[in-house]
Motif scaffolding. Structure first.
Motif, short mmCIF file in Angstrom:
data_model
loop_
_atom_site.label_atom_id
_atom_site.label_comp_id
_atom_site.label_asym_id
_atom_site.label_seq_id
_atom_site.Cartn_x
_atom_site.Cartn_y
_atom_site.Cartn_z
N HIS A 138 -24.32 26.67 24.15
CA HIS A 138 -23.26 27.45 24.82
C HIS A 138 -21.87 27.06 24.33
CE1 HIS A 138 -26.43 29.14 27.20
NE2 HIS A 138 -26.79 27.94 27.63
N GLY A 139 -21.71 25.78 24.03
CA GLY A 139 -20.39 25.32 23.54
C GLY A 139 -20.10 25.95 22.19
N ALA A 140 -21.12 25.96 21.32
CA ALA A 140 -20.93 26.54 19.98
C ALA A 140 -20.69 28.04 20.10
CB ALA A 140 -22.17 26.26 19.14
N VAL A 141 -21.37 28.69 21.03
CA VAL A 141 -21.18 30.14 21.23
C VAL A 141 -19.75 30.41 21.68
CG1 VAL A 141 -21.81 32.12 22.67
CG2 VAL A 141 -23.60 30.65 21.70
N ALA A 142 -19.25 29.63 22.63
CA ALA A 142 -17.89 29.84 23.15
C ALA A 142 -16.87 29.63 22.04
CB ALA A 142 -17.62 28.88 24.31
N ALA A 143 -17.10 28.58 21.22
CA ALA A 143 -16.16 28.29 20.13
C ALA A 143 -16.17 29.44 19.11
CB ALA A 143 -16.53 26.98 19.46
N TRP A 144 -17.35 29.89 18.77
CA TRP A 144 -17.49 30.99 17.79
C TRP A 144 -16.80 32.24 18.32
CZ3 TRP A 144 -19.75 35.87 17.99
CH2 TRP A 144 -19.95 36.53 16.76
N ARG A 145 -16.99 32.55 19.60
CA ARG A 145 -16.38 33.75 20.18
C ARG A 145 -14.86 33.65 20.17
NH1 ARG A 145 -20.56 34.87 25.26
NH2 ARG A 145 -21.95 36.30 24.11
N ARG A 146 -14.35 32.46 20.49
CA ARG A 146 -12.89 32.27 20.50
C ARG A 146 -12.34 32.51 19.09
NH1 ARG A 146 -8.63 32.32 23.90
NH2 ARG A 146 -6.90 31.10 23.05
N GLU A 147 -13.03 31.92 18.13
CA GLU A 147 -12.59 32.05 16.73
C GLU A 147 -12.63 33.51 16.29
OE1 GLU A 147 -11.00 30.36 14.69
OE2 GLU A 147 -11.16 31.98 13.19
N GLN A 148 -13.68 34.22 16.70
CA GLN A 148 -13.81 35.64 16.34
C GLN A 148 -12.67 36.46 16.96
OE1 GLN A 148 -16.17 37.36 14.39
NE2 GLN A 148 -16.53 35.25 13.68
N SER A 149 -12.34 36.16 18.23
CA SER A 149 -11.24 36.88 18.90
C SER A 149 -9.93 36.66 18.15
CB SER A 149 -11.08 36.39 20.34
OG SER A 149 -12.12 36.87 21.14
N ILE A 150 -9.68 35.42 17.78
CA ILE A 150 -8.41 35.10 17.10
C ILE A 150 -8.37 35.79 15.73
CG2 ILE A 150 -7.09 33.22 16.04
CD1 ILE A 150 -8.17 31.46 18.43
N GLU A 151 -9.50 35.68 15.00
CA GLU A 151 -9.56 36.27 13.66
C GLU A 151 -9.40 37.79 13.75
OE1 GLU A 151 -12.92 34.80 11.40
OE2 GLU A 151 -13.15 36.81 10.49
N ARG A 152 -10.05 38.41 14.72
CA ARG A 152 -10.00 39.88 14.86
C ARG A 152 -8.60 40.33 15.27
NH1 ARG A 152 -14.49 43.21 18.33
NH2 ARG A 152 -15.68 43.19 16.39
N THR A 153 -7.97 39.52 16.15
CA THR A 153 -6.62 39.88 16.59
C THR A 153 -5.65 39.76 15.41
OG1 THR A 153 -7.18 38.98 18.76
CG2 THR A 153 -4.84 39.42 18.32
N ARG A 154 -5.80 38.69 14.64
CA ARG A 154 -4.92 38.48 13.47
C ARG A 154 -5.07 39.66 12.50
NH1 ARG A 154 -7.03 33.89 11.36
NH2 ARG A 154 -5.94 32.49 12.80
N GLU A 155 -6.29 40.12 12.36
CA GLU A 155 -6.61 41.19 11.41
C GLU A 155 -6.08 42.55 11.89
OE1 GLU A 155 -8.00 40.70 8.50
OE2 GLU A 155 -7.75 42.86 8.07
N ARG A 156 -6.34 42.86 13.18
CA ARG A 156 -6.06 44.23 13.65
C ARG A 156 -4.77 44.35 14.44
NH1 ARG A 156 -11.89 45.74 16.38
NH2 ARG A 156 -13.24 45.13 14.65
N ARG A 157 -4.40 43.27 15.13
CA ARG A 157 -3.23 43.38 16.02
C ARG A 157 -2.38 42.12 15.93
NH1 ARG A 157 -3.17 46.65 20.36
NH2 ARG A 157 -1.01 45.93 20.46
N PRO A 158 -1.83 41.82 14.72
CA PRO A 158 -0.98 40.63 14.58
C PRO A 158 0.19 40.63 15.57
CG PRO A 158 -0.73 42.09 12.68
CD PRO A 158 -1.90 42.59 13.44
N ASP A 159 0.59 41.83 16.02
CA ASP A 159 1.70 41.88 16.99
C ASP A 159 1.37 41.15 18.29
OD1 ASP A 159 -0.15 44.25 17.10
OD2 ASP A 159 0.88 44.55 19.01
#
Ligand SMILES: COC(=O)c1ccnc(N)c1
Length: 228
Positions: free
Chosen positions: A203-224
């Motif tokens: 679960h810890g690895a899942v939470a970390a992966w999800r957080r990283e994905q959110s940040i990466e996706r936000t940087r990619e699509r909505r840097p604002d």
């Protein structure tokens, strides 16, 4: 006490769809008191006139102040917030949805794009709370679609409204980021696999992966969103 939402419009049947789905259920459960009003019910002439030509000239028609005044005087409670959808308003985002979900009564005044006589806004801003709200930088023909979008965004935040409030936490814009990618069965579909971490049971690895994905996706699509 139930949250109350009133909608004033010249197209009341537009909102028939609010009798179904989650909003329909919330109404049945008494969580939400939603009322749709036809502005023309507050006119007195044979043609039930709600608009007229603009002072100063120009194309299109403007909504007359009298029907709005008669309707809103009757509908607005002392603590109501009058929400006026308009392209010239403050932009509606999740923080505003959360704010409006705390209010006991919201009254949505659906005008046509040319708009409502300014004195209606000025009068009710002087005697109560008015929010001029845009759902984005584009033009619609009336406030109905914008009101529908805001009502859905707001009502789903009302406590007890959504079956599983947990589902509200991990959403886009809840933590200021876009939501991470989601998957369900089958584990392989058209040769595409679910990311192994999600099958790991860690679960810890899942939470970390999800957080990283959110940040990466936000940087990619909505840097604002990251510069806030
Ligand atoms: C008539 O209302 C609109 O055209 C409208 C309302 C709210 N947001 C918009 N972007 C447009």
């Amino acid at each position: 006490s139930a949250h109350r939402i009133d909608i004033v419009t010249i197209f009341p049947s537009f909102f028939d769809v609010l009798d179904v789905s989650l909003i329909g259920k919330a109404r049945e459960k008494g969580l939400l008191d939603l009322r749709v009003h036809d502005l023309r019910d507050w006119t007195h002439d044979r043609h039930r006139t709600v608009d007229d030509t603009p002072y100063g000239g120009g194309a299109g028609m403007v909504m007359k102040p009298e029907p709005w005044g008669a309707a809103l005087d009757e509908i607005l409670g002392d603590d109501a917030v009058l929400v006026v959808p308009t392209p010239s308003g403050e932009v509606f985002r999740q923080p505003m949805a959360r704010e409006l979900a705390q209010e006991q009564q919201l009254v949505f005044a659906c005008g046509r794009y040319e708009g409502i006589d300014q004195r209606v806004i000025d009068h009710y801003a002087a005697v109560g709370r008015v929010r001029l709200v845009s759902i984005g930088d584009y033009v619609l023909n009336g406030g109905e679609v914008a009101s529908m979008a805001m009502i859905e965004a707001v009502t789903r935040l009302i406590p007890g409204f959504m079956g599983n409030p947990e589902s509200l936490v991990e959403e886009s814009h809840e933590d200021g980021l876009l939501e991470y990618p989601i998957y369900t069965k089958p584990a392989v579909w058209r040769g595409l696999e679910v990311p192994p971490v999600l099958l790991s049971g860690n679960h810890g690895a899942v939470a970390a992966w999800r957080r990283e994905q959110s940040i990466e996706r936000t940087r990619e699509r909505r840097p604002d969103l990251l510069s806030d």
